[in-house]
Design a protein around this motif. Sequence first.
Motif, short mmCIF file in Angstrom:
data_model
loop_
_atom_site.label_atom_id
_atom_site.label_comp_id
_atom_site.label_asym_id
_atom_site.label_seq_id
_atom_site.Cartn_x
_atom_site.Cartn_y
_atom_site.Cartn_z
N THR A 243 34.71 52.31 32.68
CA THR A 243 33.72 53.31 33.10
C THR A 243 32.37 52.65 33.36
O THR A 243 31.68 52.95 34.34
N ASP A 244 31.98 51.74 32.47
CA ASP A 244 30.71 51.04 32.64
C ASP A 244 30.70 50.26 33.95
O ASP A 244 29.68 50.21 34.65
N TYR A 245 31.84 49.67 34.28
CA TYR A 245 31.95 48.92 35.54
C TYR A 245 31.79 49.85 36.75
O TYR A 245 31.09 49.52 37.72
N LEU A 246 32.40 51.03 36.69
CA LEU A 246 32.33 51.98 37.79
C LEU A 246 30.93 52.57 37.96
O LEU A 246 30.49 52.84 39.08
N LEU A 247 30.24 52.77 36.85
CA LEU A 247 28.91 53.42 36.91
C LEU A 247 27.78 52.44 37.17
O LEU A 247 26.73 52.82 37.69
N SER A 248 27.99 51.19 36.80
CA SER A 248 26.90 50.21 36.81
C SER A 248 26.45 49.84 38.23
O SER A 248 27.27 49.65 39.14
N ILE A 249 25.13 49.74 38.38
CA ILE A 249 24.54 49.25 39.63
C ILE A 249 24.02 47.83 39.40
O ILE A 249 24.38 46.89 40.10
N THR A 250 23.13 47.71 38.42
CA THR A 250 22.69 46.40 37.94
C THR A 250 22.66 46.48 36.42
O THR A 250 23.09 47.47 35.83
N ASN A 252 22.05 47.46 32.96
CA ASN A 252 21.50 48.66 32.31
C ASN A 252 20.98 49.71 33.29
O ASN A 252 20.16 50.55 32.94
N SER A 253 21.47 49.66 34.52
CA SER A 253 21.13 50.67 35.53
C SER A 253 22.43 51.27 36.07
O SER A 253 23.38 50.55 36.38
N TYR A 254 22.43 52.62 36.20
CA TYR A 254 23.67 53.32 36.54
C TYR A 254 23.44 54.39 37.60
O TYR A 254 22.34 54.95 37.72
N SER A 255 24.48 54.68 38.35
CA SER A 255 24.42 55.67 39.42
C SER A 255 24.35 57.08 38.83
O SER A 255 25.27 57.52 38.14
N LEU A 256 23.28 57.80 39.11
CA LEU A 256 23.10 59.16 38.60
C LEU A 256 24.16 60.10 39.18
O LEU A 256 24.75 60.91 38.46
N SER A 257 24.44 59.98 40.45
CA SER A 257 25.40 60.88 41.09
C SER A 257 26.81 60.67 40.53
O SER A 257 27.57 61.63 40.36
N THR A 258 27.16 59.42 40.21
CA THR A 258 28.49 59.15 39.65
C THR A 258 28.60 59.68 38.23
O THR A 258 29.64 60.22 37.83
N VAL A 259 27.52 59.55 37.46
CA VAL A 259 27.50 60.11 36.11
C VAL A 259 27.69 61.62 36.18
O VAL A 259 28.46 62.21 35.41
N LYS A 260 26.98 62.28 37.12
CA LYS A 260 27.13 63.73 37.29
C LYS A 260 28.56 64.10 37.66
O LYS A 260 29.12 65.08 37.17
N HIS A 261 29.15 63.29 38.52
CA HIS A 261 30.53 63.55 38.95
C HIS A 261 31.48 63.51 37.75
O HIS A 261 32.33 64.40 37.58
N ASN A 266 35.31 65.14 34.11
CA ASN A 266 35.94 64.63 32.89
C ASN A 266 34.85 64.23 31.90
O ASN A 266 34.50 63.06 31.77
N GLU A 267 34.37 65.22 31.18
CA GLU A 267 33.27 64.97 30.24
C GLU A 267 33.68 64.01 29.13
O GLU A 267 32.84 63.28 28.59
N ASP A 268 34.97 63.98 28.76
CA ASP A 268 35.42 63.09 27.70
C ASP A 268 35.16 61.62 28.04
O ASP A 268 34.85 60.81 27.16
N VAL A 269 35.29 61.29 29.32
CA VAL A 269 35.05 59.91 29.75
C VAL A 269 33.59 59.53 29.52
O VAL A 269 33.27 58.45 29.01
#
Length: 324
Positions: A243-250, A252-261, A266-269
């Motif tokens: 999950t961290d790999y999928l969300l990560s941009i750089t 400690n930076s993560y895609s807000l839209s992907t987190v929302k998705h 799947n809130e458990d993820v």
Amino acid sequence: MYNSETLARTSVLYEALKKFSDKKIVLSYSGNKDSYILFTALCLLKDENNLDFEIVHFVHGNSQSDIEAEKIVKSQALANNISVAIFHEPITNESQGREARQKVLEKLYPSSKFVILTAHHLDDVVETFLMNLFNGCSYSGLLGIPIQNEIGNVLYFRAYIYLNCYKKDLQVYKGRYSIVGLLDNKSFDEDSMNLNFSFKRNAIRSFINSALGSFPYLKNKIISFSLFAEQQNNINVFCYKQTDYLLSITNNSYSLSTVKHFLENNEDVIRNWFFMLFKDKFKVNLTIRHLEEFKRFINDNAKIMNLPNNLKITVTANVLVFSS
């Protein structure tokens, strides 16, 4: 049943210790019955297989049992020509003792050169499982005590857990390494701290002993569940990394839209990722309350969220930035 002779001569223990051939073996020797049995097994291996080891002993108080335990350790080390280091670390609770021992071991016995043997057995695993459960924990807290792990820069190996031993499986060795006055199980001094029920572990031990009459397979069931917890924890760690790999941009930076998705589908993820992220990268254990605040923060399109230990999450151009 195991005693020191069977531990040494079945070769199982010796074979297990061979994987640490590049390190010095250090026995954390309390002077109680369980560690005494392990000590004498190592003495047999020393004489018959040239196993090299030394002892570390901690004195946490000034009770009669503390004094007697130190005498036992010193006399056995001297009689068998084994190096011993003794540290006096006064404590008032179990956590202080664990922290004091860890601090000394990290300073003097780094994992690059040493492996620390302890006399923990399956009863200790059961007690740790219940203590963590009653305190509130994740699957990682339900693993009990592993056979081997590294804490800080200290490498631990627990021989009795490796051999699937409960306390009842251990018998005092009455051979050449025995000390006069210590030839039966009843001769060992009871650590006075074990009778102090303000220590959580002692209260848990009392609870287990009273429950065994009604639930005779309680310990075995807990050990089985702890193995399941270990499997589930491994799955959680794998899912967190993916999950961290999928969300990560750089970093400690993560895609807000992907987190929302993920939150919508799947809130458990996200729950698993959120808690493991802060524990892994920031060494902070967050709670359900923090997760709920994070969900509101995301849904409300807020710009900053403050967390414990001066951590914060900010939003800039569809990017979540975690910082301290």
